[in-house]
Design an enzyme around this catalytic site. Structure first.
Site, PDB file in Angstrom:
ATOM      1  N   GLU A 169       0.741  -8.119   2.205  1.00  0.00           N
ATOM      2  CA  GLU A 169       0.538  -7.282   3.398  1.00  0.00           C
ATOM      3  C   GLU A 169       0.912  -8.034   4.654  1.00  0.00           C
ATOM      4  O   GLU A 169       0.473  -9.167   4.869  1.00  0.00           O
ATOM      5  CB  GLU A 169      -0.928  -6.825   3.484  1.00  0.00           C
ATOM      6  CG  GLU A 169      -1.234  -5.681   2.557  1.00  0.00           C
ATOM      7  CD  GLU A 169      -2.610  -5.080   2.735  1.00  0.00           C
ATOM      8  OE1 GLU A 169      -3.369  -5.528   3.618  1.00  0.00           O
ATOM      9  OE2 GLU A 169      -2.928  -4.151   1.970  1.00  0.00           O
ATOM     10  N   SER A 182      -5.548   5.283  -0.563  1.00  0.00           N
ATOM     11  CA  SER A 182      -5.322   3.838  -0.694  1.00  0.00           C
ATOM     12  C   SER A 182      -6.513   3.169  -1.390  1.00  0.00           C
ATOM     13  O   SER A 182      -7.670   3.393  -1.028  1.00  0.00           O
ATOM     14  CB  SER A 182      -5.127   3.259   0.704  1.00  0.00           C
ATOM     15  OG  SER A 182      -4.868   1.896   0.589  1.00  0.00           O
ATOM     16  N   SER A 183      -6.195   2.368  -2.393  1.00  0.00           N
ATOM     17  CA  SER A 183      -7.273   1.641  -3.071  1.00  0.00           C
ATOM     18  C   SER A 183      -7.678   0.487  -2.154  1.00  0.00           C
ATOM     19  O   SER A 183      -6.845  -0.343  -1.807  1.00  0.00           O
ATOM     20  CB  SER A 183      -6.788   1.065  -4.399  1.00  0.00           C
ATOM     21  OG  SER A 183      -5.956   1.964  -5.049  1.00  0.00           O
ATOM     22  N   GLY A 188      -0.644  -5.463  -2.855  1.00  0.00           N
ATOM     23  CA  GLY A 188       0.583  -6.255  -2.703  1.00  0.00           C
ATOM     24  C   GLY A 188       0.533  -7.045  -1.416  1.00  0.00           C
ATOM     25  O   GLY A 188      -0.434  -6.954  -0.634  1.00  0.00           O
ATOM     26  N   THR A 212      -1.507   2.553  -8.117  1.00  0.00           N
ATOM     27  CA  THR A 212      -2.601   3.265  -8.780  1.00  0.00           C
ATOM     28  C   THR A 212      -2.042   4.407  -9.637  1.00  0.00           C
ATOM     29  O   THR A 212      -2.508   4.633 -10.748  1.00  0.00           O
ATOM     30  CB  THR A 212      -3.579   3.800  -7.714  1.00  0.00           C
ATOM     31  OG1 THR A 212      -3.945   2.691  -6.900  1.00  0.00           O
ATOM     32  CG2 THR A 212      -4.809   4.390  -8.326  1.00  0.00           C
ATOM     33  N   SER A 257       0.832  -1.188   0.000  1.00  0.00           N
ATOM     34  CA  SER A 257       0.000   0.000   0.000  1.00  0.00           C
ATOM     35  C   SER A 257       0.879   1.256   0.000  1.00  0.00           C
ATOM     36  O   SER A 257       1.783   1.395   0.815  1.00  0.00           O
ATOM     37  CB  SER A 257      -0.890  -0.021   1.241  1.00  0.00           C
ATOM     38  OG  SER A 257      -1.697   1.095   1.222  1.00  0.00           O
ATOM     39  N   GLY A 258       0.579   2.147  -0.925  1.00  0.00           N
ATOM     40  CA  GLY A 258       1.336   3.402  -1.000  1.00  0.00           C
ATOM     41  C   GLY A 258       2.572   3.302  -1.871  1.00  0.00           C
ATOM     42  O   GLY A 258       3.353   4.245  -1.959  1.00  0.00           O
ATOM     43  N   ASN A 317      -1.383   5.197   3.234  1.00  0.00           N
ATOM     44  CA  ASN A 317      -1.565   5.914   1.977  1.00  0.00           C
ATOM     45  C   ASN A 317      -2.821   6.760   2.078  1.00  0.00           C
ATOM     46  O   ASN A 317      -3.870   6.268   2.466  1.00  0.00           O
ATOM     47  CB  ASN A 317      -1.705   4.882   0.833  1.00  0.00           C
ATOM     48  CG  ASN A 317      -1.870   5.524  -0.518  1.00  0.00           C
ATOM     49  OD1 ASN A 317      -1.872   6.757  -0.643  1.00  0.00           O
ATOM     50  ND2 ASN A 317      -1.993   4.689  -1.542  1.00  0.00           N
TER      51      ASN A 317
HETATM   52  N1  LIG Z   1       5.391   8.070  -9.738  1.00  0.00           N
HETATM   53  C1  LIG Z   1       5.026   8.822  -8.738  1.00  0.00           C
HETATM   54  N2  LIG Z   1       5.432  10.080  -8.702  1.00  0.00           N
HETATM   55  C2  LIG Z   1       5.083  10.881  -7.690  1.00  0.00           C
HETATM   56  N3  LIG Z   1       4.342  10.473  -6.630  1.00  0.00           N
HETATM   57  C3  LIG Z   1       3.903   9.216  -6.613  1.00  0.00           C
HETATM   58  C4  LIG Z   1       4.216   8.317  -7.668  1.00  0.00           C
HETATM   59  N4  LIG Z   1       3.672   7.143  -7.371  1.00  0.00           N
HETATM   60  C5  LIG Z   1       3.028   7.308  -6.195  1.00  0.00           C
HETATM   61  N5  LIG Z   1       3.148   8.539  -5.733  1.00  0.00           N
HETATM   62  C6  LIG Z   1       2.626   9.091  -4.481  1.00  0.00           C
HETATM   63  O1  LIG Z   1       2.346   8.043  -3.608  1.00  0.00           O
HETATM   64  C7  LIG Z   1       0.983   8.044  -3.233  1.00  0.00           C
HETATM   65  C8  LIG Z   1       0.468   6.625  -3.146  1.00  0.00           C
HETATM   66  O2  LIG Z   1       0.430   6.067  -4.421  1.00  0.00           O
HETATM   67  P1  LIG Z   1      -0.723   5.045  -4.868  1.00  0.00           P
HETATM   68  O3  LIG Z   1      -2.027   5.529  -4.407  1.00  0.00           O
HETATM   69  O4  LIG Z   1      -0.533   4.815  -6.298  1.00  0.00           O
HETATM   70  O5  LIG Z   1      -0.300   3.795  -4.056  1.00  0.00           O
HETATM   71  P2  LIG Z   1      -0.891   2.339  -4.191  1.00  0.00           P
HETATM   72  O6  LIG Z   1       0.243   1.465  -4.439  1.00  0.00           O
HETATM   73  O7  LIG Z   1      -1.973   2.355  -5.182  1.00  0.00           O
HETATM   74  O8  LIG Z   1      -1.415   2.102  -2.761  1.00  0.00           O
HETATM   75  P3  LIG Z   1      -2.691   1.269  -2.318  1.00  0.00           P
HETATM   76  O9  LIG Z   1      -2.324  -0.148  -2.408  1.00  0.00           O
HETATM   77  O10 LIG Z   1      -2.885   1.727  -0.944  1.00  0.00           O
HETATM   78  O11 LIG Z   1      -3.779   1.680  -3.218  1.00  0.00           O
HETATM   79  C9  LIG Z   1       0.282   8.833  -4.313  1.00  0.00           C
HETATM   80  O12 LIG Z   1      -0.857   9.451  -3.820  1.00  0.00           O
HETATM   81  C10 LIG Z   1       1.322   9.826  -4.705  1.00  0.00           C
HETATM   82  O13 LIG Z   1       1.308  10.909  -3.826  1.00  0.00           O
HETATM   83 MG   LIG Z   2      -3.943   2.121  -5.112  1.00  0.00          MG
END
Ligand SMILES: Nc1ncnc2c1ncn2[C@@H]1O[C@H](COP(=O)(O)OP(=O)(O)OP(=O)(O)O)[C@@H](O)[C@H]1O
Ligand SMILES: [Mg+2]
Length: 1230
Positions: free
Chosen positions: A593, A323-324, A591, A275, A270-271, A320
């Protein structure tokens, strides 16, 4: 596909002129896009990897991560932190411009002379494919070096084309772009160090073969611009530095060229940025794929599905802020032209428990807060909501309804717009939001126990709202919330619920309503994204479906017959409606956890990751094996951990954990979480990956609770608490609540709760089984596609930029199985390249292959590696590729190339300089010779003409001289003309200066007459000029002087002395003359007065007198007495001696006795006095100048004589003879 011409590595310093000369040659058949001139260095950069590089160090500065020393600039940036604009020094590093100062959160740039990405492009000179170079006059060496290098070079993030190999020169500082090139590939520390190095340089992407590892930068990097997308478009995977876009483009190209379905699997904790990565890939396709009006709509919908699903499916968690809370698999459909024409989303396991409970520091799904914060007053009133989230029990559990990093109001607007794009009409929106609001109201429904301990609803108001919003009967709903209906043997049994059960029923309803609405929402989005098999024709009208289908089926047939029959058949079978399209799937799924407390959700999530890992290993190994086979290289079995055993442990029928759980859920009697655990212990106690407190040895037992079991996943051990497993698996919603919902008139609720559910005798599938089935479907989908992988990691838990927490990274490297990935990938060979590409890059290292190899690339590479001394165990030659086993072999080759490039560059520089200088020299020499010969000719001709002229002149001169005295004739006319000219010129220079100047040049005989005339003319001219200048006074003076001259010149000795002395008007002023005398003169004008000495007539006594001359007479005056008046008419003459004395006698005509006789006078100004007297008396001719003596009349006829003799000095005395003797001094002048 754009390619870059030439020497990826060659460096050459050239001056501007050189490039000017070169460009016409380069441009032939190509589009020369960008050239950069560096004014400071006076160099022209055509960028590394391009035609040539300028200063001999350029290429080593450009590869990713290199610090381009001189490439710095100042730029205006807006600092998010301090909110102010500031000037910051930017440095060119790692293929990008970086802020070198410590103001970290920069998000916007403004103008500046060098906008980063755009201007960075200008460092590249890109030539398009297919260009044939006619290097017209390039030196041979350069021409040989500049050859087409398809696929041999690439574009760096900065727009400079770099191959992966060329970036190796910077490996010490920025690590390797591909982990397979890690020397120590089994070392986790080396792996992490490589990640760290790259992360520090903002290089967040690294490959493990074709797998992309991404580290969340937690800051905006300028690597997602449109320009960057363009750079990755259509470029071969290894030609560019690692990037999401490279993966996206690679999949897209495979999809188009092979027409094989693709999928990109994005995983990570997560984070970690899954996404974000998904969104960026979608954006990439939206920008780079072909477009049309219909496609634009689909693109919009694809992009806009995100804000909607994120609003309903994402929430703030501790890890996050966005977070999705569900797994998402999204198919994007592309038509035969490669345009996105549709999409489909599958959602997995929404974390419904969040609707009713949130941990401290976490929030419910975004939509609740967005509605309260952004919803219009009117809307909120209709929904019976208040703006304050604190009013709702379901929103206060996490104690952080408002978060600074989330702008709910803004997000609301975005979400509302997205709903419209997706195709929601107003009433659908209203229905959807009513359900959202109903969940909030449900949360506020309170119960109280009656006397029997049965629950009663205490919040009637909420029921009212709920009835309206869910469009159900309020009393039915109220009853359903506090009762439980069971159908046993066809009979309905209704029993009241106690407080705890009522709360459970309420929460279950909230979860069910929200969960099902979410699924409905996904379906709705899917409908909006569904591929409509008609497309606009070029004239904008829709092509009939039948026609479109015909085209599609034709294409399908072609693809079946020619390309990939298997794939076409599969697609046909699986997606009957999608025949003409190919599909690219994006999997954004949770991913692995591992929390402090792991429950049912973690169990499902980790099970999902096990499945994905299994798929990954299978597919990676499979593709690796396939490549070996196709290359004809013996497959060496790879040792790896096959996690099938864990998957089986979870999912196996009857013996798997899910089966046991389901069994326990179904079992009549008192099934609890503990009995489930006991059952587990009983069934799988001997499994090596399963452990409980009871099964563990003494030592491990301490780390396990009695309510826990531990699974040894491929990524590590995870301990799960069984508490809640049964409940969550059952996901129970009491029948009467279901019935109430089925009767709802809210169209969405109505669709979500199907009546068939009530009549269906079959027990509904448990959550775990549903999940297992959906996963197995997902695996099937993924297996049918060609996968690409993106492994996301987060660098720290604090969501901070530039912080690399090694412990956290190690943890993720472990549970993402990255070391395993690497080991599998490196099991065989670390590096492989097509022969053409390899030869192209390294051919300069072997004299036989350099500069060109005419034979087959295979043979060329064989010669090359032999020359390089590769040992047999170090490499293998496949059918189309060379395989190198160890990175060190590649590094050594790359280093050798680096050295070789230097020497090549020097050689080329020298050759070029020599050529250029020599060319310049020859041009100059030729020019000098031309100028010289022309000038010499001119000079010679001039000299000859002069000589000829001189000869002519001399000849004529001599002839003229001979005939000079002849009349003018052709022979002498030149000479005479010459003589005349020279005389006249001489005369001009020597004309007399004044009238007294008597000089005059002697004329030649032929010009005597002319000379006379000229002389006279000249004199007349001078006289005339002189006369014009004379004043009346001077004229009078001159007239008097002339008269004096006439009278005395040559006659009287003292005359010469008088000449230079001017005559003056009078020697006595009127004041010196007695007034009586003046009165006596009355009207007679006095013309001249002078003091004189009068000698008596008898005794010759000298007496001082004044002589006055008037118009008519001369008067001798003694003081006041007029002694004698002599009228001029009586003046008979004037006598003076010829000597130098001053005596004179005025002879008077004596008619009567009154006349006294002649007067003897002496004047110091005798000449002047006598001249004036003679003029006045008109006696000019009567002035007698006597030699020896003068006789004069003394009156009455008597005579006196004055004798004049010369002596030494003046003496006037009466001589003994009675004469007056005057001794006049002799004057020298005489
Ligand atoms: N390539 C990137 N460039 C800049 N910031 C990023 C990038 N990827 C992620 N982030 C930052 O990290 C935060 C978390 O990313 P994201 O929501 O994609 O995580 P996730 O892997 O989808 O988490 P979850 O599993 O909780 O959904 C985003 O809101 C953004 O602020
Ligand atoms: Mg996500």
């Amino acid at each position: 596909m754009p390619i870059v011409l030439g020497l990826a590595s060659v460096k050459l310093a050239v001056c501007h002129r050189v490039l000017e000369c070169c460009l016409p040659a380069i441009r032939i058949g190509s589009t020369c896009e960008r050239i950069v001139v560096s004014p400071e260095r006076k160099e022209i950069s055509v960028a590394a990897g391009a035609l040539f590089c300028m200063d001999g160090v350029w290429e080593s500065q450009c590869p990713e991560g290199q610090d381009g020393g001189y490439l710095t600039q100042r730029k205006r940036r807006l600092c998010k932190g301090c909110g102010s604009w500031r000037e910051a020094e930017m440095k060119f590093r790692g293929g990008l411009w970086h802020d070198s100062e410590e103001c970290p959160t920069i998000h916007e740039t403004n103008g500046g002379s060098f906008p980063s990405i755009e201007r960075q492009q200008e460092l590249a000179l890109l030539l398009h494919p297919g260009c044939s170079l006619s290097l017209l006059w390039f030196p041979i060496t350069l021409a040989l070096a500049v050859v087409t290098a398809r696929g041999a070079s690439g574009l760096g993030a900065n727009g400079i084309r770099l191959t992966m190999e060329s970036a190796l020169t910077a490996r010490d500082r920025v690590g390797v772009q591909d982990f397979v090139l890690l020397e120590n590939f089994t070392s986790e520390a080396a792996f992490i160090e490589n990640l760290r190095k790259r992360f520090k340089e903002n290089l967040i992407y690294t490959y493990i073969g074709s797998v992309l590892v991404s580290v969340n930068p937690y800051k905006e990097l300028e690597i997602y611009t449109k320009q960057n997308m363009e750079r990755y478009r259509g470029v071969s995977f290894y030609e560019v530095s690692p990037h999401l876009y490279a993966i996206a483009d690679n999949s897209y190209r495979s999809l188009r060229t092979e027409r094989k379905d693709q999928c990109i699997l994005i995983s990570g904790e997560s984070g970690a940025g899954k996404t974000e990565a998904t969104k960026k890939i979608l954006q990439y396709y939206a920008v780079t794929c072909p477009a049309s009006q219909q496609v634009e709509t689909v693109k919009d919908r694809l992009l806009q599905s995100n804000p909607v699903l994120e609003a309903f499916g994402n929430a703030k968690t501790l890890r996050n802020d966005n977070s999705s809370r569900f797994g998402k698999y999204m198919d994007v459909q592309f038509d035969y032209r490669g345009a996105p024409v549709g999409g489909h989303i599958l959602n997995y396991l929404l974390e419904k428990s969040r609707v009713v409970h949130q941990n401290h520091g976490e929030r419910n799904f975004h939509i609740f807060y967005q509605l309260l914060e952004g919803g219009e007053e009117d809307l909120l009133r209709r929904l019976g909501l208040e703006k304050n989230p604190q009013q709702y029990h379901y929103l206060v559990k996490g104690h952080c309804a408002r978060v600074s990093s989330i702008n709910d109001k803004n997000e609301w607007k975005i979400m509302r717009r997205a709903l419209s794009v997706i195709g929601f009409n107003d009433s659908e929106v209203e229905d959807l939001l009513s359900i959202v609001a109903s969940v909030l109201h449900l949360g506020n429904v309170q119960f109280a126990a009656d006397e029997q301990g049965n629950a009663q609803v205490t919040t009637e108001n909420q029921i009212k709202y709920l009835a309206r919003l869910l469009a159900v009967d309020g009393s039915v709903l109220r009853d359903a919330l506090i009762h439980k209906k069971i159908i046993a043997k066809g009979e309905e049994l209704v029993s009241p619920l106690n407080l705890e059960q009522a709360a459970y029923a309420r929460d279950a309803l909230a979860k069910a309503v929200y969960g099902r609405t979410f699924s409905w929402l996904v379906n709705k989005v899917n409908k909006s994204l569904a591929y409509k098999a008609s497309e606009p024709s070029p004239n904008g009208k829709a092509i009939p479906k039948s026609y479109s289908c015909k085209v599609s089926s034709m294409l399908l047939v072609i693809s079946k017959l020619i390309c990939f029959p298997k794939c076409a058949v599969n697609a046909e079978e699986k997606f009957p409606g999608w025949r003409s399209t190919t599909v690219l799937g994006l999997l954004d799924i949770y991913g692995f956890e591992v929390f402090q407390h792991n429950s049912f959700e973690q169990f499902c999530i980790n099970y999902c990751n096990e499945k994905l890992q299994q798929l990954f290993i299978e597919l990676t190994l499979k593709s690796e094996q396939e490549e070996y086979e196709s290359e004809g290289i013996a497959w060496e079995p790879v040792q790896y951990f096959n996690n099938k055993i864990i998957c089986d442990l979870v999912e196996e029928k009857f013996k798997g954990i899910i089966s046991i759980l389901d069994e326990e859920c179904l079992r009549p009697g008192d099934a609890t979480d503990t009995t489930f655990l006991e059952k587990l212990e009983e069934t799988v106690k001997n499994h090596p990956h399963f452990l409980t407190h009871k099964l563990a040895d003494q030592k491990t037992r301490k780390s396990l609770g009695r309510e826990e079991f531990r699974l040894s996943h491929y990524a590590g051990d995870v301990t799960y608490s069984v508490a809640g497993f049964l409940d969550k698996n059952n996901d129970l919603l009491f029948r009467n609540l279901k019935e109430t919902m089925c009767n709802s008139e809210n169209p969405i609720i109505n669709q979500c709760f199907d009546r068939t559910e009530l009549t269906d005798k079959k027990r509904p599938e448990t959550a775990a089984t549903q999940f297992k089935n959906s996963l197995s479907k997902l695996m099937e989908i993924l297996m049918s596609k060609e996968p690409s992988y993106i492994r996301c990691m987060k660098p720290n838990d604090a969501k901070q930029a530039d912080r690399f927490d090694e412990v956290l990274i190690r943890h993720q490297v472990k549970y993402l199985g990255l070391m395993e990935n690497l080991r599998v990938r490196r099991a065989g060979f670390a590096y492989r390249r097509k022969y053409e590409v390899f030869l192209q890059r390294y051919k300069s290292l072997c004299p036989e292959t350099w500069p060109t190899w005419d034979g087959r690339p295979y043979d060329g590479v064989a010669v090359l590696v032999k020359h390089l001394g590769y040992k047999p165990e170090e490499y293998k030659m496949g059918r189309t590729k060379i395989f190198i086993r160890f990175p060190k072999t590649l590094f050594a080759t790359e280093d050798a190339l680096e050295v070789r490039k230097q020497s090549l560059a020097t050689k080329m520089q020298a050759t070029w300089r020599g050529f250029y200088r020599r060319k310049k020299f020859l041009t100059m020499k030729h020019s000098a010779i031309t100028i010289q010969s022309w000038w010499r000719g001119t000079l010679g001709r001039r000299k000859a003409a002069k000589r000829k002229w001189a000869v002519e002149t001399i000849r004529r001169f001599i002839k003229g001289f001979i005939y000079r005295n002849h009349p003018r004739c052709p022979e002498n006319e030149y000479f005479l003309d010459y003589i005349r000219v020279s005389f006249l010129m001489n005369l001009k220079r020597n004309l007399p200066k004044n009238v007294l100047d008597k000089s005059w040049p002697t004329p030649p005989p032929s010009l005597c007459e002319a000379s006379q005339l000229l002389r006279r003319l000249c004199m007349q001219n001078m006289v005339w000029t002189y006369c014009k200048r004379i004043s009346p006074e001077w004229k009078q003076q001159l007239e008097q002087k002339v008269i004096a001259s006439e009278i005395f010149k040559g006659k009287k000795d003292n005359y010469p002395q008088s000449v230079p002395r001017l005559f003056i008007n009078t020697r006595l002023g009127r004041e010196e003359i007695n007034t009586k005398v003046l009165q006596a003169l009355e009207n007679e004008a006095l013309k001249y007065a002078v003091p004189v000495v009068k000698y008596d007539r008898k005794g010759y006594k000298a007496r001082a007198r004044q002589l006055l001359l008037t118009q008519n007479s001369a008067i001798v005056v003694e003081e006041s007495k007029i002694k004698q008046r002599i009228d001029y008419s009586n003046l008979t003459g004037i006598s003076v001696s010829s000597l130098s004395d001053n005596l004179f006698v005025l002879h008077v005509h004596c008619v009567d006795n009154k006349q006294k006789g002649d007067v003897v006078l002496q004047s110091d100004h005798v000449i002047e006095t006598l001249t004036k007297a003679a003029i006045l008396a008109n006696k000019i001719n009567n002035v007698n100048i006597n030699q020896g003596s003068i006789k004069f009349t003394v009156g009455q006829g008597k005579e006196g004589i004055i004798d004049f003799i010369s002596g030494s000095e003046l003496l006037i005395a009466k001589a003994k003879n009675g004469h007056l003797t005057v001794v006049a001094p002799r004057l020298n002048s005489r």
